[in-house]
Design a protein around this motif. Structure first.
Motif, PDB file in Angstrom:
ATOM      1  N   LEU A 126       0.804  -1.224   0.000  1.00  0.00           N
ATOM      2  CA  LEU A 126       0.000   0.000   0.000  1.00  0.00           C
ATOM      3  C   LEU A 126       0.836   1.272   0.000  1.00  0.00           C
ATOM      4  O   LEU A 126       0.486   2.257  -0.660  1.00  0.00           O
ATOM      5  CB  LEU A 126      -0.952  -0.005   1.194  1.00  0.00           C
ATOM      6  N   THR A 127       1.938   1.273   0.751  1.00  0.00           N
ATOM      7  CA  THR A 127       2.835   2.427   0.770  1.00  0.00           C
ATOM      8  C   THR A 127       4.271   1.929   0.637  1.00  0.00           C
ATOM      9  O   THR A 127       4.549   0.736   0.818  1.00  0.00           O
ATOM     10  CB  THR A 127       2.739   3.221   2.086  1.00  0.00           C
ATOM     11  N   TRP A 128       5.158   2.873   0.348  1.00  0.00           N
ATOM     12  CA  TRP A 128       6.586   2.589   0.515  1.00  0.00           C
ATOM     13  C   TRP A 128       7.013   3.325   1.783  1.00  0.00           C
ATOM     14  O   TRP A 128       6.292   3.288   2.778  1.00  0.00           O
ATOM     15  CB  TRP A 128       7.380   2.991  -0.737  1.00  0.00           C
ATOM     16  N   ASN A 129       8.124   3.989   1.798  1.00  0.00           N
ATOM     17  CA  ASN A 129       8.620   4.605   3.037  1.00  0.00           C
ATOM     18  C   ASN A 129       7.831   5.825   3.485  1.00  0.00           C
ATOM     19  O   ASN A 129       7.925   6.226   4.647  1.00  0.00           O
ATOM     20  CB  ASN A 129      10.085   5.008   2.875  1.00  0.00           C
ATOM     21  N   HIS A 130       7.088   6.435   2.575  1.00  0.00           N
ATOM     22  CA  HIS A 130       6.457   7.710   2.884  1.00  0.00           C
ATOM     23  C   HIS A 130       4.945   7.625   2.695  1.00  0.00           C
ATOM     24  O   HIS A 130       4.439   6.790   1.941  1.00  0.00           O
ATOM     25  CB  HIS A 130       7.052   8.810   2.000  1.00  0.00           C
ATOM     26  N   ALA A 131       4.234   8.528   3.362  1.00  0.00           N
ATOM     27  CA  ALA A 131       2.779   8.551   3.277  1.00  0.00           C
ATOM     28  C   ALA A 131       2.327   8.813   1.840  1.00  0.00           C
ATOM     29  O   ALA A 131       3.009   9.476   1.059  1.00  0.00           O
ATOM     30  CB  ALA A 131       2.228   9.633   4.200  1.00  0.00           C
ATOM     31  N   ASN A 132       1.179   8.264   1.503  1.00  0.00           N
ATOM     32  CA  ASN A 132       0.538   8.594   0.237  1.00  0.00           C
ATOM     33  C   ASN A 132      -0.949   8.829   0.497  1.00  0.00           C
ATOM     34  O   ASN A 132      -1.371   8.955   1.658  1.00  0.00           O
ATOM     35  CB  ASN A 132       0.797   7.520  -0.829  1.00  0.00           C
ATOM     36  N   ALA A 133      -1.744   8.881  -0.546  1.00  0.00           N
ATOM     37  CA  ALA A 133      -3.170   9.192  -0.383  1.00  0.00           C
ATOM     38  C   ALA A 133      -3.931   8.090   0.341  1.00  0.00           C
ATOM     39  O   ALA A 133      -5.050   8.320   0.809  1.00  0.00           O
ATOM     40  CB  ALA A 133      -3.803   9.459  -1.750  1.00  0.00           C
ATOM     41  N   LEU A 134      -3.337   6.917   0.452  1.00  0.00           N
ATOM     42  CA  LEU A 134      -4.019   5.794   1.099  1.00  0.00           C
ATOM     43  C   LEU A 134      -3.774   5.741   2.598  1.00  0.00           C
ATOM     44  O   LEU A 134      -4.671   5.387   3.365  1.00  0.00           O
ATOM     45  CB  LEU A 134      -3.579   4.460   0.479  1.00  0.00           C
ATOM     46  N   SER A 135      -2.532   6.065   3.025  1.00  0.00           N
ATOM     47  CA  SER A 135      -2.177   5.857   4.437  1.00  0.00           C
ATOM     48  C   SER A 135      -0.848   6.510   4.770  1.00  0.00           C
ATOM     49  O   SER A 135      -0.063   6.855   3.878  1.00  0.00           O
ATOM     50  CB  SER A 135      -2.069   4.357   4.738  1.00  0.00           C
ATOM     51  N   GLY A 136      -0.595   6.638   6.057  1.00  0.00           N
ATOM     52  CA  GLY A 136       0.744   6.933   6.517  1.00  0.00           C
ATOM     53  C   GLY A 136       1.633   5.719   6.355  1.00  0.00           C
ATOM     54  O   GLY A 136       1.159   4.596   6.176  1.00  0.00           O
ATOM     55  N   ALA A 137       2.946   5.965   6.400  1.00  0.00           N
ATOM     56  CA  ALA A 137       3.929   4.895   6.246  1.00  0.00           C
ATOM     57  C   ALA A 137       4.854   4.883   7.448  1.00  0.00           C
ATOM     58  O   ALA A 137       4.801   5.765   8.312  1.00  0.00           O
ATOM     59  CB  ALA A 137       4.723   5.096   4.955  1.00  0.00           C
ATOM     60  N   HIS A 138       5.732   3.879   7.485  1.00  0.00           N
ATOM     61  CA  HIS A 138       6.523   3.693   8.696  1.00  0.00           C
ATOM     62  C   HIS A 138       7.519   4.821   8.936  1.00  0.00           C
ATOM     63  O   HIS A 138       7.938   5.043  10.065  1.00  0.00           O
ATOM     64  CB  HIS A 138       7.254   2.353   8.645  1.00  0.00           C
ATOM     65  N   MET A 139       7.888   5.594   7.904  1.00  0.00           N
ATOM     66  CA  MET A 139       8.898   6.632   8.080  1.00  0.00           C
ATOM     67  C   MET A 139       8.325   8.027   8.301  1.00  0.00           C
ATOM     68  O   MET A 139       9.074   8.952   8.598  1.00  0.00           O
ATOM     69  CB  MET A 139       9.840   6.660   6.868  1.00  0.00           C
ATOM     70  N   ASP A 140       7.016   8.220   8.129  1.00  0.00           N
ATOM     71  CA  ASP A 140       6.483   9.568   8.353  1.00  0.00           C
ATOM     72  C   ASP A 140       5.976   9.682   9.778  1.00  0.00           C
ATOM     73  O   ASP A 140       5.651   8.688  10.422  1.00  0.00           O
ATOM     74  CB  ASP A 140       5.381   9.897   7.340  1.00  0.00           C
ATOM     75  N   ALA A 141       5.946  10.905  10.264  1.00  0.00           N
ATOM     76  CA  ALA A 141       5.629  11.136  11.677  1.00  0.00           C
ATOM     77  C   ALA A 141       4.153  11.409  11.914  1.00  0.00           C
ATOM     78  O   ALA A 141       3.756  11.692  13.045  1.00  0.00           O
ATOM     79  CB  ALA A 141       6.456  12.311  12.192  1.00  0.00           C
ATOM     80  N   SER A 142       3.334  11.286  10.886  1.00  0.00           N
ATOM     81  CA  SER A 142       1.925  11.663  11.045  1.00  0.00           C
ATOM     82  C   SER A 142       1.159  10.680  11.918  1.00  0.00           C
ATOM     83  O   SER A 142       0.161  11.058  12.540  1.00  0.00           O
ATOM     84  CB  SER A 142       1.263  11.752   9.668  1.00  0.00           C
ATOM     85  N   GLY A 143       1.600   9.432  11.947  1.00  0.00           N
ATOM     86  CA  GLY A 143       0.842   8.426  12.672  1.00  0.00           C
ATOM     87  C   GLY A 143      -0.512   8.166  12.042  1.00  0.00           C
ATOM     88  O   GLY A 143      -1.430   7.671  12.701  1.00  0.00           O
ATOM     89  N   ARG A 144      -0.632   8.471  10.759  1.00  0.00           N
ATOM     90  CA  ARG A 144      -1.919   8.381  10.076  1.00  0.00           C
ATOM     91  C   ARG A 144      -2.193   6.955   9.632  1.00  0.00           C
ATOM     92  O   ARG A 144      -1.311   6.264   9.139  1.00  0.00           O
ATOM     93  CB  ARG A 144      -1.908   9.326   8.868  1.00  0.00           C
ATOM     94  N   GLY A 145      -3.435   6.539   9.791  1.00  0.00           N
ATOM     95  CA  GLY A 145      -3.865   5.251   9.288  1.00  0.00           C
ATOM     96  C   GLY A 145      -4.476   5.384   7.910  1.00  0.00           C
ATOM     97  O   GLY A 145      -4.199   6.350   7.178  1.00  0.00           O
TER      98      GLY A 145
END
Length: 314
Positions: A126-145
């Protein structure tokens, strides 16, 4: 002894695109010649690009994949289902599956997801290292699902018969996927955080959610995710920990070959993965359990999820 192998993730397509090398023989981690030590051998080849500004990298690597498989018809066949993989194995050829690492390569678009499925893609990270329109990713600090689009994307994957891959996803995104899924999902190349604490690895709770869903976690050989100056024994420690949690049917290989610049000592390419199998045998694990790890567990997930292949995908 010849071991089977069904590996959930390699980045050989993008490595070939950068280097101009071929699939039969190269100086990368994976080529068909060296992979012949495994029988049968099935492999998910990931379409991946770090800097995505358009859908162009998907098409470039898709055409590269078709061209390389077409040039090696004696040795490899593009597969979409477990049934096809079994037939190809009987022919003594490699079952080549296709995945996408990072839904931004599909512009996080549901229509492009459907088109990718029609073209034969059977797994999407669903993602690579960074957030996209679907979700946050393990390297971004947003904590977004998962966003609402992300939830629809996951449901569409289920409807199409595309495996949802949560490697690289943020932990809130992981739990949103677990909530949405009605069947197996995978972490195609993720190790145990209890063994080596890294943001790319899975907590015990996450792994148990994968077990409950009937999915698999693919053992990743990238040294950064394995341990401090790791060797094969350190790789085996991740397998053993997952097995200790009742994950005998939920661990596979997802070596991340050609997607990493450092491998455990003693491993330089795909041909060396058999050292993991031999090491487990020396620890008195049964041959059947090791074969499940190396082949059967991932095949079962493909058989369960990708059985909805339509005639128009041919």
């Amino acid at each position: 002894m010849r071991w089977p192998l069904f590996d959930a993730h390699c980045d050989t397509l993008s490595a070939m695109r950068r280097s101009g090398q071929a699939l039969w023989r190269n100086d990368l981690h994976v080529d068909l010649e060296r992979g012949r030590v495994f029988a049968p051998w099935a492999q998910f080849f990931a379409i991946f690009e770090q800097n995505v500004l358009s859908q162009g990298p998907f098409w470039d690597q898709y055409e590269l994949f078709l061209g390389q498989i077409g040039a090696e018809m004696e040795h490899a066949v593009f597969c979409r289902t477990a049934e096809e993989a079994k037939t190809v194995a009987e022919m003594g050829k490699v079952a080549a599956f296709l995945s996408v690492e990072g839904a931004e390569l599909l512009n996080c678009d549901l229509d492009k997801l459907a088109e990718a499925h029609r073209l034969g893609v059977r797994m999407v990270t669903l993602t690579w290292n960074h957030a996209n329109a679907l979700s946050g990713a393990h390297m971004d600090a947003s904590g977004r699902g998962l966003s609402e689009l992300g939830r629809r994307f996951v449901r569409t994957c289920q409807d199409l018969g595309v495996i949802v891959d949560v490697s690289h996803l943020s932990e809130p995104g992981f739990w949103d996927v677990a909530e949405e899924m009605e069947g197996p999902f995978v972490a195609s190349h993720s190790n145990s955080k209890a063994v080596w604490s890294h943001s790319r690895n899975l907590t015990d709770a996450q792994f148990l959610a994968i077990v409950k869903a009937g999915g698999v976690a693919g053992i990743n050989l990238y040294s950064k995710f394995v341990g401090d100056d790791p060797d094969v024994d350190d790789v085996i420690a991740h397998v053993e920990h997952f097995w200790s949690l009742g994950g005998e049917r939920s661990v596979a290989m997802g070596a991340d070959l050609d997607g990493c610049d450092a491998l455990p000592r003693g491993i330089v390419g795909i041909q060396d993965l058999e050292q993991v199998a031999e090491g487990l045998l020396r620890r008195n694990y049964g041959e059947g359990l090791v074969r499940d790890l190396f082949y059967n567990n991932l095949l079962r997930v493909v058989e369960t999820v990708c059985s909805m292949t339509n005639a128009n995908t041919k």
